[in-house]
Motif scaffolding. Structure first.
Motif, PDB file in Angstrom:
ATOM      1  N   LEU A  24       3.315   7.876   9.016  1.00 49.68           N
ATOM      2  CA  LEU A  24       4.258   7.712  10.127  1.00 49.68           C
ATOM      3  C   LEU A  24       5.077   6.439   9.969  1.00 49.68           C
ATOM      4  O   LEU A  24       6.255   6.404  10.337  1.00 49.68           O
ATOM      5  CB  LEU A  24       3.508   7.703  11.464  1.00 49.68           C
ATOM      6  N   THR A  25       4.476   5.384   9.434  1.00 45.26           N
ATOM      7  CA  THR A  25       5.236   4.163   9.171  1.00 45.26           C
ATOM      8  C   THR A  25       6.383   4.442   8.216  1.00 45.26           C
ATOM      9  O   THR A  25       7.536   4.056   8.458  1.00 45.26           O
ATOM     10  CB  THR A  25       4.335   3.071   8.572  1.00 45.26           C
ATOM     11  N   PRO A  41      -2.554   8.869   8.400  1.00 47.79           N
ATOM     12  CA  PRO A  41      -1.423   9.157   9.295  1.00 47.79           C
ATOM     13  C   PRO A  41      -0.668   7.903   9.713  1.00 47.79           C
ATOM     14  O   PRO A  41       0.543   7.973   9.960  1.00 47.79           O
ATOM     15  CB  PRO A  41      -2.089   9.849  10.500  1.00 47.79           C
ATOM     16  N   VAL A  42      -1.358   6.771   9.797  1.00 53.99           N
ATOM     17  CA  VAL A  42      -0.679   5.514  10.119  1.00 53.99           C
ATOM     18  C   VAL A  42       0.340   5.178   9.034  1.00 53.99           C
ATOM     19  O   VAL A  42       1.497   4.837   9.316  1.00 53.99           O
ATOM     20  CB  VAL A  42      -1.701   4.369  10.267  1.00 53.99           C
ATOM     21  N   SER A  94      -1.188   5.262  15.134  1.00 50.46           N
ATOM     22  CA  SER A  94      -0.150   6.094  14.533  1.00 50.46           C
ATOM     23  C   SER A  94       1.144   6.014  15.333  1.00 50.46           C
ATOM     24  O   SER A  94       2.235   5.901  14.760  1.00 50.46           O
ATOM     25  CB  SER A  94      -0.622   7.546  14.428  1.00 50.46           C
ATOM     26  N   GLY A 122       4.478   0.937   5.008  1.00 49.64           N
ATOM     27  CA  GLY A 122       3.348   1.843   4.841  1.00 49.64           C
ATOM     28  C   GLY A 122       2.346   1.379   3.808  1.00 49.64           C
ATOM     29  O   GLY A 122       1.226   1.896   3.745  1.00 49.64           O
ATOM     30  N   ALA A 134       2.628   2.650  14.798  1.00 50.78           N
ATOM     31  CA  ALA A 134       3.170   2.555  13.444  1.00 50.78           C
ATOM     32  C   ALA A 134       4.560   3.155  13.349  1.00 50.78           C
ATOM     33  O   ALA A 134       5.410   2.670  12.591  1.00 50.78           O
ATOM     34  CB  ALA A 134       2.236   3.244  12.449  1.00 50.78           C
ATOM     35  N   ALA A 135       4.817   4.211  14.120  1.00 46.43           N
ATOM     36  CA  ALA A 135       6.149   4.806  14.111  1.00 46.43           C
ATOM     37  C   ALA A 135       7.187   3.802  14.606  1.00 46.43           C
ATOM     38  O   ALA A 135       8.274   3.673  14.029  1.00 46.43           O
ATOM     39  CB  ALA A 135       6.159   6.067  14.981  1.00 46.43           C
ATOM     40  N   PHE A 152      -6.672   6.105   8.138  1.00 45.21           N
ATOM     41  CA  PHE A 152      -5.434   5.339   8.180  1.00 45.21           C
ATOM     42  C   PHE A 152      -4.258   6.073   7.528  1.00 45.21           C
ATOM     43  O   PHE A 152      -3.127   5.588   7.585  1.00 45.21           O
ATOM     44  CB  PHE A 152      -5.624   3.981   7.487  1.00 45.21           C
ATOM     45  N   VAL A 163      -7.000   6.092  16.298  1.00 43.93           N
ATOM     46  CA  VAL A 163      -6.085   6.599  15.275  1.00 43.93           C
ATOM     47  C   VAL A 163      -4.768   7.056  15.900  1.00 43.93           C
ATOM     48  O   VAL A 163      -3.684   6.809  15.360  1.00 43.93           O
ATOM     49  CB  VAL A 163      -6.747   7.747  14.484  1.00 43.93           C
ATOM     50  N   THR A 164      -4.840   7.704  17.055  1.00 42.67           N
ATOM     51  CA  THR A 164      -3.625   8.150  17.741  1.00 42.67           C
ATOM     52  C   THR A 164      -2.761   6.959  18.146  1.00 42.67           C
ATOM     53  O   THR A 164      -1.546   6.942  17.916  1.00 42.67           O
ATOM     54  CB  THR A 164      -3.981   8.977  18.980  1.00 42.67           C
TER      55      THR A 164
END
Length: 465
Positions: free
Chosen positions: A321-322, A317-318, A370, A156, A373-374, A315, A366-367
């Motif tokens: 979620l990471t 939420p990225v 994200s 993150g 990134a998960a 960024f 962004v979606t």
């Protein structure tokens, strides 16, 4: 107790009572190292204007740090085994903190670049030594949880750096992207000196300086080739010469390790399936994350017209979620196994990268980032847990150095690949050509994720293997 004591056959020591506190401090130190790439990247325009830096100098502000960081980490890992990980952690943190102060005070290109190289050297000592400490302080399911936290901070950190870089640059100014490391570094340094146990040296002998020079030169040449390929193409003659020089350097290093009385590393480590699998996963994961970060940053700023600060906020939420996915992966990897978790995580990443291919606009970008990134956050845990599974104490530093080195390979490869695949989009500011280039690059990322899932299914050992 002598610091030169080596591990003998006896009852295992009880867990260190402050191991989780030590993990938090080590993780904070590691977070500074990761942040220092993207935080500085956001501050480059202001830095260049105030110090009158040209494009080449600005490039080296980022690349000089990455080159030194990546090329010296194997040396840092071996030093941790030879001299004790606590000593090397503290030495690396001191060098990094002092170099950060120097960089913030720089008034010209020469001092700034020298400070960035010194930061990279300190980071190369600190990162593998800190990971070695984590491996030796924790065991079993606790180790998986600890690696999940470690990976969450590292994974993150790149996205968080965009947000912090925008806030700092828009606020107190670019110098504070370096100055902020000083109080944090000093607090962590003093705290670790007090609570970190004096783990015994895990190896004896001397540091193989010729071997270290060979592997550092070869690694530096290869990382520079990957960085250069983004600007000049993969078939550029200088890039090809650098790759050839790296190959020669690695061959000479291998020959040196077979003949040296005290080799820098046991080459048989590279033949172990878990180590190979872990390095493969960390390379692919870092390449995908760094590539996606640069693509998303350029798309949001150049194509969608957002400023640096807004892009940093987008960024968030990225980053979250990471970190959440990495922490969760550390808790479930013991039950699911690394192989299954890797395949699922790569499938999630592929689905995320496909979103900006199918839809355009800020929300879609962004979606998609994200979701991807998960998956990538979980993969950082898979990589570390797989490569370090069953590692003996005397191998922890070197294997940590190998993992950290391939982390930088992936970062350089991801940035170079993105620069090549989306060159027209990055250079342009608007229009169909811009959108097309980004879509092509994310389609490549989708394909790489899917292909890596197949390789991981074959390469990563089964849960009970």
């Amino acid at each position: 107790m002598s610091d030169t004591e080596t591990t003998t056959t006896r009852a295992p020591d009880p867990p260190h009572p402050l191991r989780w506190t030590a993990l938090g401090l080590l993780g904070l130190a590691q977070l500074m190292l990761i942040l220092d790439i993207t935080v500085v990247a956001i501050a480059l325009p202001d830095m260049g204007e105030e110090l009158d830096l040209g494009r080449a100098a600005l490039t080296w502000v980022v690349s000089g740090y990455a080159l030194t960081f990546g090329s010296l980490m194997l040396l840092g890992g071996r030093a941790a085994d030879l001299f004790g990980p606590k000593r090397v952690v503290l030495a690396g943190l001191f060098v990094f903190t002092a170099a950060s102060l120097t960089a913030g005070l720089a008034t010209g290109a020469t001092l700034l670049l020298a400070a960035r190289i010194a930061q990279g050297a300190g980071a190369a000592l600190l990162s593998p030594a800190a990971l070695s400490v984590v491996v030796r302080l924790f065991d079993g399911d606790e180790r998986n949880r600890a690696l999940g936290i470690w990976s969450a901070l590292g994974g993150g950190g790149a996205a968080l750096g965009v947000l912090l870089g925008g806030l700092i640059t828009a606020g107190p100014g670019w110098a504070w992207v370096f100055f902020v490391n000083v109080p944090v570094g000093l607090i962590v340094l003093v705290s670790l000196a007090r609570i970190l146990p004096r783990l015994p040296r895990a190896a004896t002998g001397s540091l193989d300086v010729p071997g270290a020079a060979l592997v550092a030169t070869a690694t530096g040449a290869l990382i520079y080739a990957l960085i250069r390929a983004g600007d000049h193409g993969w078939l550029n003659i200088v890039t090809a010469v650098l790759v050839a020089a790296a190959a020669v350097g690695y061959a000479a290093f291998a020959l040196r390790q077979r003949r040296a009385a005290a080799p820098l590393m046991d080459l048989r480590l590279l033949g172990r399936r878990p180590v190979v699998a872990g390095t493969f996963v960390i390379t692919v994961t870092t390449a995908l994350m760094v590539g996606a970060f640069f693509l998303g940053s350029f798309y949001l700023q150049n194509s969608q017209g957002h400023g640096a600060l807004v892009t940093g906020v987008l960024f968030l939420p990225v980053a979250l979620l990471t970190m959440a996915a990495a922490a969760a992966a550390g808790r479930v990897i013991g039950r699911l196994g690394a192989r299954l978790l890797a395949v699922v995580a790569l499938a999630v990443a592929a689905a995320g990268f496909l979103v900006p291919v199918l839809w355009s606009g800020t929300t879609a970008m962004v979606t998609g980032l994200s979701v991807a990134a998960a998956g990538l956050g979980a993969l950082f845990v898979v990589a570390s847990a797989t490569a370090l599974a069953g590692v003996a104490p005397h191998e922890a530093g070197v294997v940590s150095g190998i993992v950290s080195t391939f982390h930088e390979f992936g970062a350089a490869a991801g940035a170079a690949a993105v620069s090549s695949a989306a060159a027209t989009s990055i250079a342009a500011h608007a229009g169909a050509q811009t959108a097309s280039g980004f879509e092509d690059a994310f389609l490549v990322a989708t394909g790489v994720s899917a292909a890596a899932a197949v390789v991981a299914l074959w390469l990563i050992p089964a849960k009970h293997q």
